[in-house]
Design a protein around this motif. Structure first.
Motif, PDB file in Angstrom:
ATOM      1  N   LYS A 268       0.811  -1.201   0.000  1.00 24.35           N
ATOM      2  CA  LYS A 268       0.000   0.000   0.000  1.00 24.35           C
ATOM      3  C   LYS A 268       0.855   1.265   0.000  1.00 24.35           C
ATOM      4  O   LYS A 268       0.427   2.310  -0.431  1.00 24.35           O
ATOM      5  N   ASP A 269       2.087   1.109   0.478  1.00 26.38           N
ATOM      6  CA  ASP A 269       2.932   2.277   0.568  1.00 26.38           C
ATOM      7  C   ASP A 269       3.496   2.716  -0.774  1.00 26.38           C
ATOM      8  O   ASP A 269       4.085   3.770  -0.894  1.00 26.38           O
TER       9      ASP A 269
ATOM     10  N   ALA B 289       1.459   2.915  -3.246  1.00 23.83           N
ATOM     11  CA  ALA B 289       0.262   3.358  -3.958  1.00 23.83           C
ATOM     12  C   ALA B 289       0.302   4.837  -4.303  1.00 23.83           C
ATOM     13  O   ALA B 289      -0.321   5.260  -5.260  1.00 23.83           O
ATOM     14  N   ASP B 290       1.014   5.613  -3.530  1.00 21.90           N
ATOM     15  CA  ASP B 290       1.009   7.048  -3.812  1.00 21.90           C
ATOM     16  C   ASP B 290       2.019   7.437  -4.891  1.00 21.90           C
ATOM     17  O   ASP B 290       2.147   8.586  -5.238  1.00 21.90           O
ATOM     18  N   ILE B 291       2.764   6.475  -5.404  1.00 22.95           N
ATOM     19  CA  ILE B 291       3.708   6.791  -6.479  1.00 22.95           C
ATOM     20  C   ILE B 291       3.072   6.417  -7.805  1.00 22.95           C
ATOM     21  O   ILE B 291       2.863   5.249  -8.096  1.00 22.95           O
ATOM     22  N   ILE B 292       2.753   7.417  -8.582  1.00 22.47           N
ATOM     23  CA  ILE B 292       2.045   7.197  -9.835  1.00 22.47           C
ATOM     24  C   ILE B 292       3.037   7.172 -10.986  1.00 22.47           C
ATOM     25  O   ILE B 292       3.971   7.961 -11.020  1.00 22.47           O
TER      26      ILE B 292
ATOM     27  N   LEU C 262      10.109  10.793  -2.347  1.00 25.42           N
ATOM     28  CA  LEU C 262       9.020   9.818  -2.358  1.00 25.42           C
ATOM     29  C   LEU C 262       9.585   8.397  -2.513  1.00 25.42           C
ATOM     30  O   LEU C 262       9.152   7.457  -1.838  1.00 25.42           O
TER      31      LEU C 262
ATOM     32  N   HIS D 180      -4.601  12.084 -10.629  1.00 25.25           N
ATOM     33  CA  HIS D 180      -4.330  11.746  -9.231  1.00 25.25           C
ATOM     34  C   HIS D 180      -4.360  13.008  -8.345  1.00 25.25           C
ATOM     35  O   HIS D 180      -5.021  13.040  -7.304  1.00 25.25           O
ATOM     36  N   PHE D 181      -3.691  14.053  -8.783  1.00 26.34           N
ATOM     37  CA  PHE D 181      -3.657  15.286  -7.987  1.00 26.34           C
ATOM     38  C   PHE D 181      -5.021  15.984  -7.978  1.00 26.34           C
ATOM     39  O   PHE D 181      -5.404  16.596  -6.982  1.00 26.34           O
TER      40      PHE D 181
ATOM     41  N   LYS E 168      -6.986  14.225  -5.440  1.00 29.50           N
ATOM     42  CA  LYS E 168      -6.443  14.504  -4.115  1.00 29.50           C
ATOM     43  C   LYS E 168      -6.867  15.889  -3.617  1.00 29.50           C
ATOM     44  O   LYS E 168      -7.383  16.023  -2.510  1.00 29.50           O
TER      45      LYS E 168
ATOM     46  N   LYS F  50      -9.510  17.142  -0.779  1.00 26.80           N
ATOM     47  CA  LYS F  50      -8.982  17.928   0.343  1.00 26.80           C
ATOM     48  C   LYS F  50      -9.732  19.241   0.511  1.00 26.80           C
ATOM     49  O   LYS F  50     -10.013  19.668   1.618  1.00 26.80           O
TER      50      LYS F  50
ATOM     51  N   GLU G  71       2.041  19.109  -9.583  1.00 30.93           N
ATOM     52  CA  GLU G  71       1.191  19.025  -8.396  1.00 30.93           C
ATOM     53  C   GLU G  71       0.757  20.421  -7.940  1.00 30.93           C
ATOM     54  O   GLU G  71      -0.415  20.668  -7.687  1.00 30.93           O
TER      55      GLU G  71
END
Ligand SMILES: Nc1ncnc2c1ncn2[C@@H]1O[C@H](COP(=O)(O)OP(=O)(O)OP(=O)(O)O)[C@@H](O)[C@H]1O
Ligand SMILES: [Mg+2]
Length: 466
Positions: free
Chosen positions: A133-134, A136-139, A174, A322-323, A326, A330, A359
């Motif tokens: 899962k860690d 997962a934030d790297i696209i 990252l 993705h951004f 996000k 937020k 981003e």
């Protein structure tokens, strides 16, 4: 062991496509079920144990995006791979924003779709085991990035030293964090130190700590960051900024895993995994005698070279989606897509600030947008910002025509004046904030501080008063 075959659900209105996918995936040992429209697809999904979904984006009836949304409402983690003939960036952005695992353009070749499917299923398996899962934030779906992800998975659990090369904003930190989280040290500290942010004496005491009275002002003992990182991962950022003296000291640490606090006499042992990063050409610095060769080899055991974003433009829509998701979530805004013009701008831009710049642009655009669309005017890319029109990022030398008087000139002084002007401009744009101004000028903290001093500028004079 009696293992159930993995089940793929194909949802596509085109019969030939359903048949084709059945043939190639059954051959590989998957069970394949299929539906010709979104409604039937959802029914199958609810009544079967589905491991992965391949769906078309353009279908009559329940639209592809509505289908994806409906799937996500029922299950957050099943990987969905979207295929479409309308291979525009807009649909890719949309699919990613809705949480698709990946995106495949028609026509595709077998190897391509097979490898995406395999990766998606593996990564889900790992995620369920709590391992992946860690990441997962790297696209990224660019071939080079995929190789890097594979590499990270293989080397994260080892203690091997890694040097991450890459321009500013490409995701070095990252990656360093992913290495830590994928390691057996994950429950211990990840400590990061930026070599460019400290003058030598301070860097030394940050790293190694100091004993009471080691220098003026050192009132008590202070633990160094190396000790804090004991049994964890030590991430040394911008290693290229280390002075020759520090390089020697650090080499010793790497060789023996021990060090002495400043002013101390006894050595301390630590067990840390080293990950370092640089945005400079370290091997070139070795050739020029600016960086120690022996240290370079110690650090560069496994190099990871992050490509700049302009060399992996196919990742731009994935990252943008993705951004977008996000920041929309937020900021609790209902921004959903990019206008065609905005997409075009992202596509035609060369991203000197890499992923960080993308981003920031999307974040700002989401904040500025008042409907569900990001328009061109919400994106301020360098050279397209209304207030900076025409400035662009073309090299200065292309823009000025030197006028050289017959009696000659004082080149050093002229260059110094120019430097002063740019520094002043940057400092006032950044409200006197030194490290932000450094970023704007692509200087290290160390070097902007040096220049500000050399040119006799007063940082405080640029802090706006209100
Ligand atoms: N592949 C990626 N997927 C998602 N987010 C990313 C990716 N790469 C970078 N980012 C994001 O971009 C920003 C910059 O990344 P990071 O700080 O890791 O870059 P860096 O290479 O360390 O930059 P610098 O050299 O300026 O320190 C971060 O917010 C990070 O989360
Ligand atoms: Mg960084």
């Amino acid at each position: 062991m009696n293992r159930r075959n993995k089940t793929i659900l194909v949802i596509d209105d085109e019969k030939s496509m359903r048949e084709y996918l059945k043939i190639i995936f059954r051959k590989d040992g998957y069970d394949v079920i299929s539906a010709g429209n979104g409604g039937d697809g959802l029914g199958l999904f609810e009544n079967n144990q589905v491991d992965l979904i391949i769906q078309d984006l353009k279908m009559p009836g329940l639209s592809g995006t509505d289908l994806l949304r409906a799937i996500r409402e029922r299950d957050e983690s099943v990987p969905v791979i979207v295929i479409t003939a309308y291979s525009t960036w807009d649909t890719a952005v949309e699919a990613m924003r809705l949480g698709a695992y990946g995106y495949i353009k028609k026509p595709f070749d077998n190897d391509n779709i097979k490898s995406v499917v395999q990766r998606a299923i593996e990564s889900r398996g790992l995620a369920q085991a709590g391992i992946d899962k860690d990441f997962a934030d790297i696209i990224g779906d660019h071939a080079g990035m995929r190789r890097i992800f594979d590499m990270i998975k293989r080397i994260a659990p080892t203690d091997v030293t890694v040097l991450i090369h890459g321009e500013s904003g490409t995701g070095k930190e990252l990656i360093a964090r992913a290495l830590h989280r994928g390691s057996l040290r994950a429950d211990k500290q990840f400590v990061t130190i930026n070599c460019g942010a400290f003058p030598d004496a301070l860097l030394e005491s940050e790293l190694f700590g100091h004993v009471k009275g080691a220098f003026t002002g050192s009132v008590g003992d202070k633990r160094g960051m190396l000790e804090v990182a004991h049994e964890g991962t030590f991430f040394l950022d911008e290693v290229g900024e280390m002075s020759p003296q520090m390089q020697v000291k650090f080499l010793r640490v790497m060789e023996n895993q021990e060090f002495k606090p400043v002013g101390g006499t006894t050595t301390r042992k630590v067990d840390v995994r080293f990950v370092t990063a640089t945005n400079r050409d370290l091997s070139g610095m070795v050739d020029n005698g600016l960086f120690r060769e022996d240290l370079y080899y110690r650090l560069n055991v496994i190099p990871i070279v992050l490509p700049p974003l302009r060399e992996r433009m196919e990742d731009v829509p994935l990252l943008a989606g993705h951004f977008l998701a996000k920041y929309a979530s937020k900021m609790k805004k209902d921004v959903r897509r990019l206008s065609p013009e905005a997409s075009r701008m992202l596509k035609n831009y060369d991203w000197p600030g890499n992923v960080r710049e993308l981003e920031n642009s999307i974040q700002r655009a989401v904040a500025l947008s008042d409907g569900d669309v990001i328009n061109a005017e919400h994106l301020f890319l360098h050279g397209t910002h209304p207030g900076r029109a025409g400035i662009g990022r073309a090299p200065l030398a292309d823009k000025i025509r030197p006028v050289l008087a017959a009696e000659g000139m004082d080149l050093e002084k002229e260059l110094e004046d120019l430097e002063r002007k740019y520094l002043s401009e940057a400092l006032s744009m950044c409200n006197g904030h030194l490290s932000k101004a450094a970023e704007l000028l692509n200087l290290t903290f160390r070097s902007i501080r040096y220049k500000v001093k050399k040119l006799g500028l007063d940082r405080k004079a640029f802090v706006a008063r209100n």
